[in-house]
Design a protein around this motif. Structure first.
Motif, PDB file in Angstrom:
ATOM      1  N   LEU A 102      47.717 134.869  28.203  1.00 40.06           N
ATOM      2  CA  LEU A 102      47.300 134.919  29.611  1.00 40.06           C
ATOM      3  C   LEU A 102      46.320 133.796  29.955  1.00 40.06           C
ATOM      4  O   LEU A 102      46.416 133.181  31.018  1.00 40.06           O
ATOM      5  CB  LEU A 102      46.683 136.280  29.934  1.00 40.06           C
ATOM      6  CG  LEU A 102      47.678 137.434  30.046  1.00 40.06           C
ATOM      7  CD1 LEU A 102      46.949 138.760  30.155  1.00 40.06           C
ATOM      8  CD2 LEU A 102      48.599 137.223  31.232  1.00 40.06           C
ATOM      9  N   ARG A 103      45.378 133.528  29.058  1.00 40.25           N
ATOM     10  CA  ARG A 103      44.438 132.414  29.290  1.00 40.25           C
ATOM     11  C   ARG A 103      45.164 131.073  29.338  1.00 40.25           C
ATOM     12  O   ARG A 103      44.848 130.221  30.174  1.00 40.25           O
ATOM     13  CB  ARG A 103      43.355 132.399  28.220  1.00 40.25           C
ATOM     14  CG  ARG A 103      42.182 133.297  28.531  1.00 40.25           C
ATOM     15  CD  ARG A 103      40.977 132.994  27.653  1.00 40.25           C
ATOM     16  NE  ARG A 103      41.213 133.314  26.258  1.00 40.25           N
ATOM     17  CZ  ARG A 103      41.080 134.521  25.724  1.00 40.25           C
ATOM     18  NH1 ARG A 103      40.722 135.529  26.480  1.00 40.25           N
ATOM     19  NH2 ARG A 103      41.300 134.726  24.446  1.00 40.25           N
ATOM     20  N   ALA A 104      46.131 130.905  28.457  1.00 42.07           N
ATOM     21  CA  ALA A 104      46.909 129.657  28.461  1.00 42.07           C
ATOM     22  C   ALA A 104      47.675 129.509  29.773  1.00 42.07           C
ATOM     23  O   ALA A 104      47.730 128.416  30.353  1.00 42.07           O
ATOM     24  CB  ALA A 104      47.864 129.627  27.272  1.00 42.07           C
ATOM     25  N   GLU A 105      48.255 130.594  30.253  1.00 41.42           N
ATOM     26  CA  GLU A 105      48.979 130.555  31.530  1.00 41.42           C
ATOM     27  C   GLU A 105      48.032 130.250  32.683  1.00 41.42           C
ATOM     28  O   GLU A 105      48.363 129.492  33.579  1.00 41.42           O
ATOM     29  CB  GLU A 105      49.694 131.881  31.789  1.00 41.42           C
ATOM     30  CG  GLU A 105      51.099 131.932  31.315  1.00 41.42           C
ATOM     31  CD  GLU A 105      51.973 130.795  31.808  1.00 41.42           C
ATOM     32  OE1 GLU A 105      52.023 130.496  33.019  1.00 41.42           O
ATOM     33  OE2 GLU A 105      52.632 130.180  30.956  1.00 41.42           O
ATOM     34  N   GLN A 106      46.862 130.853  32.662  1.00 39.67           N
ATOM     35  CA  GLN A 106      45.888 130.617  33.726  1.00 39.67           C
ATOM     36  C   GLN A 106      45.448 129.148  33.727  1.00 39.67           C
ATOM     37  O   GLN A 106      45.308 128.538  34.787  1.00 39.67           O
ATOM     38  CB  GLN A 106      44.692 131.542  33.572  1.00 39.67           C
ATOM     39  CG  GLN A 106      43.810 131.582  34.791  1.00 39.67           C
ATOM     40  CD  GLN A 106      42.818 132.720  34.727  1.00 39.67           C
ATOM     41  OE1 GLN A 106      42.402 133.145  33.656  1.00 39.67           O
ATOM     42  NE2 GLN A 106      42.417 133.215  35.881  1.00 39.67           N
ATOM     43  N   SER A 107      45.257 128.574  32.559  1.00 41.75           N
ATOM     44  CA  SER A 107      44.909 127.149  32.467  1.00 41.75           C
ATOM     45  C   SER A 107      46.043 126.288  33.008  1.00 41.75           C
ATOM     46  O   SER A 107      45.804 125.301  33.713  1.00 41.75           O
ATOM     47  CB  SER A 107      44.614 126.763  31.022  1.00 41.75           C
ATOM     48  OG  SER A 107      43.439 127.365  30.577  1.00 41.75           O
ATOM     49  N   HIS A 108      47.255 126.659  32.670  1.00 43.69           N
ATOM     50  CA  HIS A 108      48.435 125.937  33.154  1.00 43.69           C
ATOM     51  C   HIS A 108      48.494 125.981  34.692  1.00 43.69           C
ATOM     52  O   HIS A 108      48.727 124.956  35.340  1.00 43.69           O
ATOM     53  CB  HIS A 108      49.697 126.549  32.535  1.00 43.69           C
ATOM     54  CG  HIS A 108      50.968 126.026  33.088  1.00 43.69           C
ATOM     55  ND1 HIS A 108      51.431 124.759  32.809  1.00 43.69           N
ATOM     56  CD2 HIS A 108      51.883 126.595  33.913  1.00 43.69           C
ATOM     57  CE1 HIS A 108      52.568 124.572  33.449  1.00 43.69           C
ATOM     58  NE2 HIS A 108      52.862 125.671  34.114  1.00 43.69           N
ATOM     59  N   GLU A 109      48.261 127.149  35.254  1.00 37.25           N
ATOM     60  CA  GLU A 109      48.274 127.294  36.709  1.00 37.25           C
ATOM     61  C   GLU A 109      47.192 126.426  37.351  1.00 37.25           C
ATOM     62  O   GLU A 109      47.439 125.755  38.350  1.00 37.25           O
ATOM     63  CB  GLU A 109      48.047 128.760  37.099  1.00 37.25           C
ATOM     64  CG  GLU A 109      49.168 129.670  36.703  1.00 37.25           C
ATOM     65  CD  GLU A 109      48.760 131.139  36.669  1.00 37.25           C
ATOM     66  OE1 GLU A 109      47.564 131.453  36.877  1.00 37.25           O
ATOM     67  OE2 GLU A 109      49.636 131.971  36.423  1.00 37.25           O
TER      68      GLU A 109
END
Length: 178
Positions: A102-109
């Motif tokens: 989830l943190r990786a996705e949030q960074s990607h966003e």
């Protein structure tokens, strides 16, 4: 003895040189010139918060959190027949892995959101002939320049951010999938 000829030529050459240096200095981008063609600054934070970009990012992240939670629950239902210590350990590992994803996705966003802002700033810079546009949120010292934050915010009001497909949190994304 007449010295007016060489002195007047020297004065004329110095005057021309002074004018050339003045024109050169006045057109340099770091000369403090705040008109178009010089320096501008923008607040990426204001651009992010003053437009719908942050809202779009948050809505997408909510969807991703729901997908991740659903996948995690499905995965953890398979542990019912295991002994409690092993079940607890596997749940903890799954939770950590899920949070990292989830943190990786949030960074990607966030990277995509900031790239949309950067693209708008670059387009504005080129169209308005600015030499440099500083992000005043991270610059330690921003030279005197025009703040173009409002122009960027106005441009970004109608932008729909494309974050790509939603990630899948299937069995392969979480550990212990057998």
């Amino acid at each position: 003895m007449t010295t007016t000829g060489p002195v007047s030529r020297l004065f004329f050459i110095l005057l021309i040189s002074f004018c050339a240096v003045y024109l050169l200095i006045s057109t340099l981008p770091f000369s403090g010139n705040t008109q178009k063609g010089g320096i501008a600054c923008v607040s990426y934070t204001r651009a992010l918060e003053g437009t719908s970009i942050l809202e779009q990012e948050n809505r997408r992240h909510e969807k991703i959190v729901a997908l991740a939670r659903e996948a995690l629950e499905k995965k953890q239902q398979k542990y019912y027949a295991m002994p409690e210590p092993l079940r607890r350990e596997l749940r903890e590992i799954d939770n950590i892995t899920n949070n990292n994803l989830l943190r990786a996705e949030q960074s990607h966003e966030r990277r995509i959101s900031l790239q949309v802002i950067s693209d708008a700033v670059e387009k504005y810079r080129v169209e308005n002939h600015y030499s440099v546009v500083f992000n005043k949120d991270i610059a330690e010292h921003v030279p005197a320049g025009r703040d173009i934050s409002e122009e960027i915010i106005n441009h970004l009001q109608r932008v729909k951010v494309e974050y790509g497909e939603l990630p899948t949190f299937d069995e392969r994304a979480l550990p212990h999938s057998h």
